[in-house]
Design a protein around this motif. Structure first.
Motif, PDB file in Angstrom:
ATOM      1  N   VAL A  83     -11.733  10.651 -35.071  1.00 46.64           N
ATOM      2  CA  VAL A  83     -10.315  10.969 -35.125  1.00 46.64           C
ATOM      3  C   VAL A  83      -9.967  11.745 -33.855  1.00 46.64           C
ATOM      4  O   VAL A  83     -10.811  12.462 -33.301  1.00 46.64           O
ATOM      5  CB  VAL A  83      -9.976  11.778 -36.406  1.00 46.64           C
ATOM      6  N   HIS A  84      -8.759  11.574 -33.380  1.00 44.66           N
ATOM      7  CA  HIS A  84      -8.323  12.326 -32.203  1.00 44.66           C
ATOM      8  C   HIS A  84      -8.326  13.817 -32.549  1.00 44.66           C
ATOM      9  O   HIS A  84      -7.939  14.208 -33.648  1.00 44.66           O
ATOM     10  CB  HIS A  84      -6.918  11.875 -31.810  1.00 44.66           C
ATOM     11  N   PRO A  85      -8.757  14.681 -31.625  1.00 43.86           N
ATOM     12  CA  PRO A  85      -8.811  16.109 -31.930  1.00 43.86           C
ATOM     13  C   PRO A  85      -7.466  16.693 -32.340  1.00 43.86           C
ATOM     14  O   PRO A  85      -7.411  17.684 -33.077  1.00 43.86           O
ATOM     15  CB  PRO A  85      -9.340  16.749 -30.642  1.00 43.86           C
ATOM     16  N   GLY A  86      -6.365  16.067 -31.905  1.00 42.00           N
ATOM     17  CA  GLY A  86      -5.048  16.542 -32.301  1.00 42.00           C
ATOM     18  C   GLY A  86      -4.744  16.367 -33.772  1.00 42.00           C
ATOM     19  O   GLY A  86      -3.805  16.985 -34.297  1.00 42.00           O
ATOM     20  N   ASP A  87      -5.514  15.516 -34.451  1.00 44.37           N
ATOM     21  CA  ASP A  87      -5.311  15.283 -35.881  1.00 44.37           C
ATOM     22  C   ASP A  87      -6.520  15.658 -36.720  1.00 44.37           C
ATOM     23  O   ASP A  87      -6.524  15.422 -37.934  1.00 44.37           O
ATOM     24  CB  ASP A  87      -4.965  13.807 -36.147  1.00 44.37           C
ATOM     25  N   ALA A  88      -7.541  16.251 -36.116  1.00 43.27           N
ATOM     26  CA  ALA A  88      -8.752  16.589 -36.866  1.00 43.27           C
ATOM     27  C   ALA A  88      -8.451  17.570 -37.991  1.00 43.27           C
ATOM     28  O   ALA A  88      -8.952  17.417 -39.113  1.00 43.27           O
ATOM     29  CB  ALA A  88      -9.813  17.151 -35.929  1.00 43.27           C
TER      30      ALA A  88
END
Length: 238
Positions: A83-88
């Protein structure tokens, strides 16, 4: 459902999950709702595969109706979840921003709610561990999926381009069936954090030239990425 030589879908036009099938194994794109687990197992059997062939799950973003069985695959079968770190944090159960009031029609909204309940939407298991997927990165997974940043629906929304399937998976970057109104065709998705940014981000999909544009909600689109993006932009202007 087999869409192409390397491309399968489970779920339906309300909530969809995609599987990339290559000689190296299987990559799962999004994990839908928890109750789609049995459909996952059945589709793998139809492909001549088992859970041991699943090498990774990629989440287009961290909303609960895309997490489904992801933690079950990670916890019980050792499958990494990207998952992208912005949505982790969102994928791990963190708070999400409030969105504006949504347009809806009773029949479509009730249909979405009923399907979600039937397929375990109220028993989402959030992720406890994720692997970062960064914009521009090609992951070492079957199909060599390339990550395309698609912020707007959420800060860490991404699309995934898989050239072997001639497909780009867009999550809630756009929809082809609005879950709250039932309106068909490429259009902005509901529950979007930053609607204007989400529309602008779609331009990043154009260089893929992909035939298939595959949203998390709606009918698979196979009339090309340029036509899909143009349709969403036109709908957003109207």
């Amino acid at each position: 459902m087999k869409l192409g030589p390397h491309l399968h879908r489970i779920g339906n036009d309300i909530v969809a999950v995609y599987l990339i099938d290559t000689p190296e194994g299987v990559t799962v794109i999004d994990a839908g709702l928890a109750g789609l687990w049995r459909e996952l197992l059945a589709e793998l059997v139809s492909m001549g595969r088992t859970l041991a062939d699943v090498k990774g799950v990629i989440l287009t973003h961290g909303d609960s109706d895309h997490l489904g069985f992801a933690e079950r695959l990670r916890r019980d079968h050792g499958v990494p979840v990207y998952v992208h770190p912005g949505d982790a944090d969102r994928a791990k159960g963190g708070a999400k921003p409030a969105t504006a009031r949504q347009s809806m029609k009773l029949g479509a909204t009730l249909g979405f709610a009923a399907y979600s309940l039937r397929k375990g939407g109220m028993r989402t298991t959030y992720l406890t561990e994720t692997v970062d997927a960064h914009d521009g990165e090609t992951l070492d997974l079957p199909g060599a999926p390339r990550i395309i940043g698609l912020p707007g629906h959420s800060a860490g929304s991404i699309a995934i381009h898989v050239p072997i399937a001639d497909a780009v998976f867009v999550g809630d970057g756009l929809t082809t069936r609005h879950v709250l109104t039932g309106t068909m065709g490429p259009q902005p998705a509901p529950f979007t954090d930053e609607p204007d940014q989400a529309i602008a981000s779609l331009r990043a999909l154009l260089p893929t030239g992909a035939t298939w544009v595959l949203p998390g909600h709606g009918t698979p689109w196979n009339a090309g990425v340029a036509a899909a993006v143009a349709a969403v932009e036109e709908t957003a202007r109207s």
